[in-house]
Design an enzyme around this catalytic site. Structure first.
Site, PDB file in Angstrom:
ATOM      1  N   HIS A 132      48.391  30.936  29.738  1.00  0.00           N
ATOM      2  CA  HIS A 132      48.177  30.671  28.216  1.00  0.00           C
ATOM      3  C   HIS A 132      48.061  29.401  28.000  1.00  0.00           C
ATOM      4  O   HIS A 132      47.278  28.628  27.197  1.00  0.00           O
ATOM      5  CB  HIS A 132      49.090  31.384  27.116  1.00  0.00           C
ATOM      6  CG  HIS A 132      50.669  31.106  27.663  1.00  0.00           C
ATOM      7  ND1 HIS A 132      51.124  31.605  28.840  1.00  0.00           N
ATOM      8  CD2 HIS A 132      51.437  30.806  26.724  1.00  0.00           C
ATOM      9  CE1 HIS A 132      52.213  31.186  28.826  1.00  0.00           C
ATOM     10  NE2 HIS A 132      52.569  30.789  27.584  1.00  0.00           N
ATOM     11  N   LYS A 174      58.340  24.483  30.365  1.00  0.00           N
ATOM     12  CA  LYS A 174      57.188  23.759  29.735  1.00  0.00           C
ATOM     13  C   LYS A 174      56.882  22.292  30.622  1.00  0.00           C
ATOM     14  O   LYS A 174      55.892  21.934  30.985  1.00  0.00           O
ATOM     15  CB  LYS A 174      57.147  23.734  28.517  1.00  0.00           C
ATOM     16  CG  LYS A 174      57.336  24.946  27.730  1.00  0.00           C
ATOM     17  CD  LYS A 174      57.149  24.638  26.228  1.00  0.00           C
ATOM     18  CE  LYS A 174      57.230  25.851  25.388  1.00  0.00           C
ATOM     19  NZ  LYS A 174      57.136  25.427  23.856  1.00  0.00           N
ATOM     20  N   TYR A 206      59.995  34.805  29.689  1.00  0.00           N
ATOM     21  CA  TYR A 206      59.536  36.428  29.801  1.00  0.00           C
ATOM     22  C   TYR A 206      58.794  36.530  30.851  1.00  0.00           C
ATOM     23  O   TYR A 206      58.462  37.784  31.158  1.00  0.00           O
ATOM     24  CB  TYR A 206      59.140  36.868  28.717  1.00  0.00           C
ATOM     25  CG  TYR A 206      59.776  36.899  27.161  1.00  0.00           C
ATOM     26  CD1 TYR A 206      59.423  35.715  26.487  1.00  0.00           C
ATOM     27  CD2 TYR A 206      60.482  37.959  26.961  1.00  0.00           C
ATOM     28  CE1 TYR A 206      60.285  35.675  25.470  1.00  0.00           C
ATOM     29  CE2 TYR A 206      61.176  37.873  25.754  1.00  0.00           C
ATOM     30  CZ  TYR A 206      61.015  36.750  25.024  1.00  0.00           C
ATOM     31  OH  TYR A 206      61.683  36.719  23.672  1.00  0.00           O
ATOM     32  N   ASN A 250      62.009  22.035  26.512  1.00  0.00           N
ATOM     33  CA  ASN A 250      62.020  23.555  27.777  1.00  0.00           C
ATOM     34  C   ASN A 250      61.545  23.171  28.877  1.00  0.00           C
ATOM     35  O   ASN A 250      60.376  22.421  29.343  1.00  0.00           O
ATOM     36  CB  ASN A 250      60.913  24.439  26.927  1.00  0.00           C
ATOM     37  CG  ASN A 250      60.853  25.699  27.978  1.00  0.00           C
ATOM     38  OD1 ASN A 250      60.617  25.612  29.034  1.00  0.00           O
ATOM     39  ND2 ASN A 250      60.760  26.902  27.183  1.00  0.00           N
ATOM     40  N   LYS A 251      62.389  23.106  29.708  1.00  0.00           N
ATOM     41  CA  LYS A 251      62.343  22.637  31.201  1.00  0.00           C
ATOM     42  C   LYS A 251      60.930  23.131  31.788  1.00  0.00           C
ATOM     43  O   LYS A 251      60.204  22.344  32.710  1.00  0.00           O
ATOM     44  CB  LYS A 251      63.431  22.698  32.129  1.00  0.00           C
ATOM     45  CG  LYS A 251      64.748  21.807  31.464  1.00  0.00           C
ATOM     46  CD  LYS A 251      66.135  21.974  32.388  1.00  0.00           C
ATOM     47  CE  LYS A 251      66.933  20.924  32.128  1.00  0.00           C
ATOM     48  NZ  LYS A 251      67.702  21.442  30.920  1.00  0.00           N
ATOM     49  N   ASP A 282      53.886  25.126  21.143  1.00  0.00           N
ATOM     50  CA  ASP A 282      54.421  26.109  20.539  1.00  0.00           C
ATOM     51  C   ASP A 282      53.740  27.423  21.017  1.00  0.00           C
ATOM     52  O   ASP A 282      52.643  27.610  20.941  1.00  0.00           O
ATOM     53  CB  ASP A 282      54.585  26.354  18.916  1.00  0.00           C
ATOM     54  CG  ASP A 282      55.957  27.043  18.535  1.00  0.00           C
ATOM     55  OD1 ASP A 282      56.828  26.589  18.799  1.00  0.00           O
ATOM     56  OD2 ASP A 282      55.846  27.842  18.174  1.00  0.00           O
ATOM     57  N   SER A 283      54.743  28.235  21.650  1.00  0.00           N
ATOM     58  CA  SER A 283      54.248  29.341  22.466  1.00  0.00           C
ATOM     59  C   SER A 283      55.235  30.706  22.196  1.00  0.00           C
ATOM     60  O   SER A 283      56.256  30.523  21.968  1.00  0.00           O
ATOM     61  CB  SER A 283      53.821  29.035  23.894  1.00  0.00           C
ATOM     62  OG  SER A 283      54.794  28.357  24.339  1.00  0.00           O
TER      63      SER A 283
HETATM   64  O1  LIG Z   1      57.776  33.684  30.318  1.00  0.00           O
HETATM   65  C1  LIG Z   1      57.474  32.676  29.867  1.00  0.00           C
HETATM   66  N1  LIG Z   1      56.494  31.961  30.139  1.00  0.00           N
HETATM   67  C2  LIG Z   1      55.428  31.201  29.511  1.00  0.00           C
HETATM   68  O2  LIG Z   1      54.802  30.429  30.206  1.00  0.00           O
HETATM   69  C3  LIG Z   1      56.165  30.888  28.135  1.00  0.00           C
HETATM   70  N2  LIG Z   1      55.657  29.952  27.199  1.00  0.00           N
HETATM   71  C4  LIG Z   1      56.764  30.397  26.193  1.00  0.00           C
HETATM   72  N3  LIG Z   1      57.389  31.272  26.500  1.00  0.00           N
HETATM   73  C5  LIG Z   1      58.363  31.917  25.668  1.00  0.00           C
HETATM   74  O3  LIG Z   1      58.127  31.515  24.094  1.00  0.00           O
HETATM   75  C6  LIG Z   1      59.350  30.734  24.060  1.00  0.00           C
HETATM   76  C7  LIG Z   1      58.707  29.290  23.408  1.00  0.00           C
HETATM   77  O4  LIG Z   1      59.274  29.057  22.106  1.00  0.00           O
HETATM   78  P1  LIG Z   1      59.060  27.648  21.744  1.00  0.00           P
HETATM   79  O5  LIG Z   1      57.697  27.275  21.902  1.00  0.00           O
HETATM   80  O6  LIG Z   1      59.740  26.914  20.516  1.00  0.00           O
HETATM   81  O7  LIG Z   1      59.739  26.627  23.196  1.00  0.00           O
HETATM   82  P2  LIG Z   1      61.226  26.564  23.366  1.00  0.00           P
HETATM   83  O8  LIG Z   1      62.043  26.476  21.946  1.00  0.00           O
HETATM   84  O9  LIG Z   1      61.593  27.051  24.576  1.00  0.00           O
HETATM   85  O10 LIG Z   1      61.100  24.899  23.694  1.00  0.00           O
HETATM   86  P3  LIG Z   1      60.290  23.651  22.620  1.00  0.00           P
HETATM   87  O11 LIG Z   1      58.858  23.348  23.201  1.00  0.00           O
HETATM   88  O12 LIG Z   1      60.243  24.143  21.314  1.00  0.00           O
HETATM   89  O13 LIG Z   1      61.581  22.578  22.878  1.00  0.00           O
HETATM   90  C8  LIG Z   1      60.110  30.270  25.202  1.00  0.00           C
HETATM   91  O14 LIG Z   1      61.177  29.825  25.084  1.00  0.00           O
HETATM   92  C9  LIG Z   1      59.854  31.563  26.027  1.00  0.00           C
HETATM   93  O15 LIG Z   1      60.709  32.289  25.853  1.00  0.00           O
HETATM   94  C10 LIG Z   1      57.231  31.729  27.715  1.00  0.00           C
HETATM   95  N4  LIG Z   1      57.842  32.708  28.325  1.00  0.00           N
HETATM   96 MG   LIG Z   2      61.237  25.839  20.195  1.00  0.00          MG
END
Ligand SMILES: O=c1[nH]c(=O)c2ncn([C@@H]3O[C@H](COP(=O)(O)OP(=O)(O)OP(=O)(O)O)[C@@H](O)[C@H]3O)c2[nH]1
Ligand SMILES: [Mg+2]
Length: 200
Positions: free
Chosen positions: A181, A13, A155, A10-11, A70-71
């Protein structure tokens, strides 16, 4: 500069982790820069299980410590959805705009006082042959009526943190990285970093 592998593609993150670890003179390297490493299927039902899956899989391949995040977004009026399915809420292509549209459609007619929500971030630090450590951070707020703002990712355009009028995407990255968070989870991890000037 010491490196720390972040098991994320996730770019948004990755950018935030680079900022956090820069403060410790550490370079956060995401899986976008290590394309030889595999995608990890998130089969867990909780943030902890998915964070552990990502961190442990990559740590075992590299035989070195790895951090994963994971968030997701928990919305009370949607019985906690999207939760661990936040990335894929509107489909497997993980489209942020589609995810936002789905949430706003499901919240149509719900008054502001009932649009309470929170972001949760669980960090997992995995090292081969060592018990994985977990750190959790939360950011409380509510869901706006319409999206607004260009910063951040996911989001952020519809999440208004408690104590603010603006959405997370209207706030500067600097302010988001002070209240999010992810920052609150990093603060939990900070003791370890401060003591060892690294995660381990
Ligand atoms: O507006 C947001 N601000 C944030 O700060 C944030 N942090 C998480 N999220 C949401 O929750 C999903 C995580 O899912 P997730 O933890 O599986 O990550 P991901 O699949 O995108 O990447 P990876 O880390 O797994 O490779 C993400 O895609 C987002 O939709 C956020 N949304
Ligand atoms: Mg993920």
């Amino acid at each position: 500069m010491k490196q720390i592998i972040i098991a994320t593609k996730n770019k948004g993150k990755a950018t935030e982790f680079k900022e956090f670890f820069n403060a410790y003179d550490m370079a956060a390297v995401s899986l976008n820069e290590r394309e030889e490493l595999p995608d990890v299927e998130e089969t867990g039902e909780t943030f902890e299980q998915n964070a552990a899956l990502k961190a442990e899989t990559i740590a075992n391949i590299l035989s070195q410590p790895v951090l994963a995040d994971d968030s997701g977004l928990i919305i009370d009026a949607l019985d906690g959805r999207p939760g661990v399915y936040s990335a894929r809420y509107a489909g497997e292509d993980k489209n942020d705009q589609a995810n936002i549209n789905k949430v706003l459609t499901e919240l149509e007619g719900v008054p502001q006082k009932d649009r309470t929500a929170r972001f949760i971030c669980v960090l997992a630090v995995a090292r081969p042959n060592t018990e994985t450590q977990f750190y959790q951070g939360i950011c409380n707020g509510h869901i706006s009526i319409a999206p607004s703002g260009k910063n951040g990712f996911g989001y952020d355009p519809i999440f208004i943190p408690d104590g603010y009028q603006e959405t997370m995407a209207e706030l500067s990255p600097k302010v988001k990285n002070q209240i999010s968070h992810r920052k609150n989870a990093i603060l939990q991890l900070e003791e370890t970093i401060r003591k060892n000037r690294s995660l381990y």
